[in-house]
Design a protein around this motif. Structure first.
Motif, mmCIF file in Angstrom:
data_model
loop_
_atom_site.group_PDB
_atom_site.id
_atom_site.type_symbol
_atom_site.label_atom_id
_atom_site.label_comp_id
_atom_site.label_asym_id
_atom_site.label_seq_id
_atom_site.Cartn_x
_atom_site.Cartn_y
_atom_site.Cartn_z
ATOM 1 N N GLU A 168 0.828 -1.207 0.000
ATOM 2 C CA GLU A 168 0.000 0.000 0.000
ATOM 3 C C GLU A 168 0.863 1.257 0.000
ATOM 4 O O GLU A 168 1.859 1.335 0.715
ATOM 5 C CB GLU A 168 -0.910 0.011 1.226
ATOM 6 N N ILE A 169 0.436 2.231 -0.779
ATOM 7 C CA ILE A 169 1.195 3.473 -0.910
ATOM 8 C C ILE A 169 1.275 4.222 0.429
ATOM 9 O O ILE A 169 2.276 4.846 0.731
ATOM 10 C CB ILE A 169 0.628 4.370 -2.035
ATOM 11 N N ARG A 170 0.243 4.113 1.242
ATOM 12 C CA ARG A 170 0.271 4.835 2.523
ATOM 13 C C ARG A 170 1.373 4.314 3.426
ATOM 14 O O ARG A 170 1.998 5.078 4.161
ATOM 15 C CB ARG A 170 -1.081 4.802 3.217
ATOM 16 N N HIS A 171 1.661 3.008 3.352
ATOM 17 C CA HIS A 171 2.750 2.448 4.161
ATOM 18 C C HIS A 171 4.107 2.922 3.640
ATOM 19 O O HIS A 171 5.013 3.203 4.426
ATOM 20 C CB HIS A 171 2.676 0.927 4.179
ATOM 21 N N ALA A 172 4.241 3.020 2.338
ATOM 22 C CA ALA A 172 5.477 3.548 1.755
ATOM 23 C C ALA A 172 5.675 5.007 2.177
ATOM 24 O O ALA A 172 6.772 5.412 2.562
ATOM 25 C CB ALA A 172 5.453 3.430 0.236
ATOM 26 N N ALA A 173 4.606 5.788 2.138
ATOM 27 C CA ALA A 173 4.680 7.206 2.534
ATOM 28 C C ALA A 173 5.053 7.338 4.006
ATOM 29 O O ALA A 173 5.896 8.176 4.364
ATOM 30 C CB ALA A 173 3.352 7.895 2.254
ATOM 31 N N GLU A 174 4.444 6.524 4.854
ATOM 32 C CA GLU A 174 4.768 6.562 6.289
ATOM 33 C C GLU A 174 6.247 6.247 6.519
ATOM 34 O O GLU A 174 6.913 6.902 7.321
ATOM 35 C CB GLU A 174 3.896 5.572 7.060
ATOM 36 N N PHE A 175 6.768 5.250 5.809
ATOM 37 C CA PHE A 175 8.181 4.898 5.955
ATOM 38 C C PHE A 175 9.071 6.065 5.533
ATOM 39 O O PHE A 175 10.036 6.407 6.216
ATOM 40 C CB PHE A 175 8.516 3.645 5.132
ATOM 41 N N LEU A 176 8.763 6.676 4.392
ATOM 42 C CA LEU A 176 9.561 7.803 3.906
ATOM 43 C C LEU A 176 9.546 8.968 4.888
ATOM 44 O O LEU A 176 10.566 9.646 5.071
ATOM 45 C CB LEU A 176 9.055 8.253 2.537
ATOM 46 N N LEU A 177 8.422 9.200 5.528
ATOM 47 C CA LEU A 177 8.334 10.282 6.510
ATOM 48 C C LEU A 177 9.150 9.972 7.763
ATOM 49 O O LEU A 177 9.760 10.866 8.350
ATOM 50 C CB LEU A 177 6.878 10.538 6.884
ATOM 51 N N ARG A 178 9.151 8.719 8.174
ATOM 52 C CA ARG A 178 9.894 8.316 9.376
ATOM 53 C C ARG A 178 11.397 8.226 9.144
ATOM 54 O O ARG A 178 12.182 8.376 10.065
ATOM 55 C CB ARG A 178 9.398 6.963 9.875
ATOM 56 N N HIS A 179 11.792 7.916 7.915
ATOM 57 C CA HIS A 179 13.202 7.684 7.595
ATOM 58 C C HIS A 179 13.640 8.642 6.497
ATOM 59 O O HIS A 179 13.851 8.250 5.343
ATOM 60 C CB HIS A 179 13.418 6.231 7.176
ATOM 61 N N ARG A 180 13.780 9.914 6.865
ATOM 62 C CA ARG A 180 14.167 10.959 5.911
ATOM 63 C C ARG A 180 15.457 10.585 5.195
ATOM 64 O O ARG A 180 16.379 10.066 5.799
ATOM 65 C CB ARG A 180 14.369 12.297 6.629
ATOM 66 N N GLY A 181 15.473 10.817 3.884
ATOM 67 C CA GLY A 181 16.632 10.486 3.064
ATOM 68 C C GLY A 181 16.506 9.137 2.384
ATOM 69 O O GLY A 181 17.322 8.797 1.535
#
Length: 110
Positions: A53-66
């Motif tokens: 799911e795209i929302r899980h990918a987005a959450e990961f990107l927000l938590r792990h900047r870079g």
């Protein structure tokens, strides 16, 4: 929801990528803390984290900047200038698989 790169022409957007072994397509994310070889990040299946799911990918990107996400066109890995648009329609998956041994270095370094 849609994840895309700000000011890209043509627009680069995160899409689900299939696997050559016919496993279901997933959003392919590469953490900022992934393994390095010769001073550069490895971008292989062993380093990726795949999301259905795209929302899980987005959450990961927000938590792990870079961290970087694979985008089309060009199968680019993008880690900067990311926009998460909660109101946009989710892009269709691509039918362009990525080999297990691909170490594509297209796009920006993470």
């Amino acid at each position: 929801m849609k994840i895309y790169k700000r000011d890209s022409d043509p627009e680069q957007a995160a899409v689900k990528f299939p696997y050559r072994n016919r496993a279901p397509a997933r959003y392919r994310v590469f953490p900022v803390y992934r393994y390095e070889v010769d001073g550069r990040n490895k971008n292989t299946l062993q380093e990726e984290i795949a999301f259905e799911e795209i929302r899980h990918a987005a959450e990961f990107l927000l938590r792990h900047r870079g961290s970087a996400i694979r985008m089309m066109p060009g199968r680019a890995l993008v880690s900067t200038g990311l926009i998460i648009d909660f109101d946009a329609a989710e892009p269709d998956a691509t039918d362009v698989p990525i080999d297990a041994d691909d170490d594509l270095d297209r796009g920006e370094p993470a």
